[in-house]
Structure formats: structure tokens, C-alpha cells
Design a protein around this motif. Sequence first.
Motif, PDB file in Angstrom:
ATOM      1  N   THR A 311       0.829  -1.202   0.000  1.00 47.69           N
ATOM      2  CA  THR A 311       0.000   0.000   0.000  1.00 47.69           C
ATOM      3  C   THR A 311       0.865   1.254   0.000  1.00 47.69           C
ATOM      4  O   THR A 311       0.547   2.248  -0.671  1.00 47.69           O
ATOM      5  CB  THR A 311      -0.937  -0.006   1.214  1.00 47.69           C
ATOM      6  N   SER A 315       0.681   4.078  -3.014  1.00 52.53           N
ATOM      7  CA  SER A 315       0.339   5.483  -2.799  1.00 52.53           C
ATOM      8  C   SER A 315       1.346   6.423  -3.445  1.00 52.53           C
ATOM      9  O   SER A 315       1.008   7.552  -3.825  1.00 52.53           O
ATOM     10  CB  SER A 315       0.238   5.772  -1.302  1.00 52.53           C
ATOM     11  N   GLN A 322      -7.542   4.410  -3.419  1.00 46.58           N
ATOM     12  CA  GLN A 322      -8.736   4.210  -2.599  1.00 46.58           C
ATOM     13  C   GLN A 322      -8.775   2.761  -2.146  1.00 46.58           C
ATOM     14  O   GLN A 322      -8.706   1.845  -2.971  1.00 46.58           O
ATOM     15  CB  GLN A 322     -10.010   4.536  -3.382  1.00 46.58           C
ATOM     16  N   ILE A 323      -8.912   2.557  -0.824  1.00 42.22           N
ATOM     17  CA  ILE A 323      -8.919   1.207  -0.261  1.00 42.22           C
ATOM     18  C   ILE A 323     -10.328   0.890   0.219  1.00 42.22           C
ATOM     19  O   ILE A 323     -10.906   1.643   1.019  1.00 42.22           O
ATOM     20  CB  ILE A 323      -7.924   1.089   0.904  1.00 42.22           C
ATOM     21  N   GLU A 324     -10.884  -0.198  -0.252  1.00 43.34           N
ATOM     22  CA  GLU A 324     -12.230  -0.590   0.168  1.00 43.34           C
ATOM     23  C   GLU A 324     -12.197  -1.163   1.576  1.00 43.34           C
ATOM     24  O   GLU A 324     -11.298  -1.923   1.938  1.00 43.34           O
ATOM     25  CB  GLU A 324     -12.816  -1.628  -0.793  1.00 43.34           C
ATOM     26  N   SER A 325     -13.215  -0.795   2.331  1.00 44.96           N
ATOM     27  CA  SER A 325     -13.372  -1.337   3.678  1.00 44.96           C
ATOM     28  C   SER A 325     -14.235  -2.597   3.594  1.00 44.96           C
ATOM     29  O   SER A 325     -15.375  -2.549   3.099  1.00 44.96           O
ATOM     30  CB  SER A 325     -14.042  -0.299   4.584  1.00 44.96           C
ATOM     31  N   GLY A 329     -11.540  -6.988   7.180  1.00 43.29           N
ATOM     32  CA  GLY A 329     -10.528  -6.059   7.649  1.00 43.29           C
ATOM     33  C   GLY A 329      -9.269  -6.060   6.800  1.00 43.29           C
ATOM     34  O   GLY A 329      -8.335  -5.301   7.072  1.00 43.29           O
ATOM     35  N   LYS A 330      -9.233  -6.874   5.760  1.00 41.82           N
ATOM     36  CA  LYS A 330      -8.047  -6.964   4.892  1.00 41.82           C
ATOM     37  C   LYS A 330      -8.131  -5.907   3.786  1.00 41.82           C
ATOM     38  O   LYS A 330      -9.162  -5.757   3.145  1.00 41.82           O
ATOM     39  CB  LYS A 330      -7.944  -8.365   4.274  1.00 41.82           C
ATOM     40  N   GLU A 331      -7.040  -5.215   3.570  1.00 42.73           N
ATOM     41  CA  GLU A 331      -7.001  -4.125   2.595  1.00 42.73           C
ATOM     42  C   GLU A 331      -6.412  -4.620   1.277  1.00 42.73           C
ATOM     43  O   GLU A 331      -5.287  -4.307   0.908  1.00 42.73           O
ATOM     44  CB  GLU A 331      -6.183  -2.961   3.157  1.00 42.73           C
ATOM     45  N   TYR A 332      -7.176  -5.432   0.576  1.00 40.54           N
ATOM     46  CA  TYR A 332      -6.646  -6.020  -0.656  1.00 40.54           C
ATOM     47  C   TYR A 332      -7.337  -5.530  -1.919  1.00 40.54           C
ATOM     48  O   TYR A 332      -6.865  -5.807  -3.023  1.00 40.54           O
ATOM     49  CB  TYR A 332      -6.711  -7.550  -0.594  1.00 40.54           C
ATOM     50  N   ARG A 334      -7.763  -2.365  -3.819  1.00 45.31           N
ATOM     51  CA  ARG A 334      -7.219  -1.007  -3.819  1.00 45.31           C
ATOM     52  C   ARG A 334      -7.305  -0.425  -5.230  1.00 45.31           C
ATOM     53  O   ARG A 334      -6.636  -0.908  -6.143  1.00 45.31           O
ATOM     54  CB  ARG A 334      -5.770  -1.027  -3.326  1.00 45.31           C
ATOM     55  N   GLN A 351     -18.107   2.022  -3.577  1.00 42.95           N
ATOM     56  CA  GLN A 351     -17.515   1.521  -2.340  1.00 42.95           C
ATOM     57  C   GLN A 351     -18.457   0.503  -1.693  1.00 42.95           C
ATOM     58  O   GLN A 351     -19.673   0.662  -1.686  1.00 42.95           O
ATOM     59  CB  GLN A 351     -17.258   2.679  -1.365  1.00 42.95           C
TER      60      GLN A 351
END
Length: 353
Positions: A311, A315, A322-325, A329-332, A334, A351
Motif C-alpha cells: 500500500t 500510494s 482508494q482502499i475498500e473497507s 478487515g483486509k485491505e486487498y 485497492r 464503495q
Amino acid sequence: QGLCVCLVWGRKLTMAFALSQPRIVSQPRVVAGSQPQTVVSSRPQMMTGSVTYSQPRLQGSPQYVSSGPQVIRQAPGGLLQSQPRIVSGPVRTVVGGSPATRVVRAGAQVSKPQWVMRLGATVPNFQCETTQGNFTFHEFCDSDPARPWTVLVSHPADYTPVCTTELGRCDTLSGAFAERGIKLIGVSCDSVDDHLGWTQDILYREQREDQGQLTFPIIADKDRSIVTTLGMLDPLEQNAAGLAMPARALVVVDAEKKVRLSILYPATTGRSFEEVFRVIDSLQLTSDLQLATPVDWIPGQPCIVAPSVSTEDASQKFSNLQIESLPSGKEYIRFVDCPGAEQDPAAQPEQAE
């Protein structure tokens, strides 16, 4: 003294016959669907007459014979082959020692496995007899530095309705392909003379008769050797002779002559060139950028950062991260702006709630 020999296949007794004297086998016979061959074993075999085999069998010191690449390993009691093999010529097998030795008589050829269409595979360099001259496929791939990529489209036959509409569309879209650095080439299972006559119908439908010929060559494949080699057959559709018809294959080949995309349409369904362009645009955009394109993506819309990119690096390397929630809880997932495109606010990804 007489001797009875039984052949066992799948735990069932399939053949039994009496033999009077052991001897070396020297009669031609067919082994596992290969061409007739002469097999001479280092150990006498008890057999009379010529025998034709249509199934793999055990012979001599146990040795499994079938079709496909071979890998031989030594095992107690004889030879075991972990992979079957293809043999297309007279051979003799010398059994014994470690590792086992397989000797092929001079002039015999061992068949190579058939080429398989898969992503990343190098396309064979087959000979092309075309409406615009004769050359090899690799020569055609290298013929225009401004268009290093190639799209090969196959067609079942000349003077067929769906093929006529497709090749007409290819001709009108040749400029759009060229803008992407791509040249076109077709293949159809008829002669060059047939192709040339058919071309006039194609150009007439597109109101381009003054052009004289298509903007790309068509390969003659009357004996179907090319489409067979490339796996472009549709077994569900047969011609009047009962042979499988060539399918509508489309193959995108990059500058290294490797398959980047393969779409195989049934003979009854015409291609969608909008989808072809969408995939080509995605391939060329993401090739070196560590990006991917999401479902139903079209050029200009946001792209997805590849999992291999952190990440922090994303950036810095891309715009508008933009990171989806997500519940995990994993930020995969993007998203970033599509490189080289002005972003339309309406094109932003939705989103997840």
C-alpha cells in the motif's frame, strides 16, 4: 513343449493362446495407436504370428507402452515407465543395467508432444501460403516494427455467412488495431484462389470494393494442418464429411511471439470485437505497471493495484489510491486512477457498504 500364455488387462483375461517355441519378435505391428513398427527385445518373447495391439500392454521385462512423453525409472523386477510415450518408427529396446537404456534404430523418429494453446506459449513457426505472399508465421510477426503484436483469427471455411461478416469487420477495424500496435492475419480452410474470390464478396458488403484486397492476408489451410496444430477445432460442429469444423479462434500474440490471449468461439457464434479491444487494452495497460482491471472494466476507468505491491508503494506510484473497507478487515481491494486517462467522477468504483 507347449506353453499357454494369457494376456491380462484390467484384471480380466482377454486373450490366451498356445505357443510352441520361444523366439524373437520381428513382425511389424501397431503399438498403442502408433505407426507399424518392429520391436526387438533383448529377451526372447513367446509369441506366434503378427499381433495388432490397440491398447497399452506389458511386454518382455515389464514395460508399459502407450502414447505420450516417456520418463523411465528402474524398479525391482523390470522397467516401469512413470509416463507413457509416443513411438513413430522402428525401435529396439535394450533391457538391463542401471539406468535402463533405450536404443532407437537409425532413421527412426520419436514423436514430440503436440503443441498446446496456453497463455505464455510460443506460437509455432508454421509455413503460411497467403493472399499476400508466402512466409513463415514468425516472419510475419516480425514484419512491421510499428505493429509488433499480432492477432490471428481462424475461420471454418470460405463463402460462409458468419465468417464473411467477421472478416469485413476486421477490415474496417484494421486502423483501430494498428493504433494499438497490432497487425491482423486470418486463416481459413480453403485455397488461396478461393480466398481471393471470397475477398470480393467481403469488400462488397463493406462498400470497400475500390480497395481491391483486404488490409491483411488470409492463410490457406486446405489440409487443416494449421488449425489442427493450434487446436482450433470444434468437435460439436461437423461438416458434410463428418469432420470436426474449425472453430472461430482468436489469438493475441505479443512481440515475443507468445500467446497473451486466446478466445475460442464455437463455429456457430460470431466474435465480439468490442470485447477483443477491451482485453487488448487491459493487457497493454497492465503489462508492466503492476495493475489489474476489474470486472466489466473499460479504458479510462479505475484500475486495481496488484497484490504484490504494498500500500505504501502504491500510494507513491499511482494516483488517487482508494482502499475498500471489507468485513475481513483486509485491505486487498485497492483502486487507483487509470494511468494516462482523465478520470470521470462517474467512473469511480462503488464503495462496499
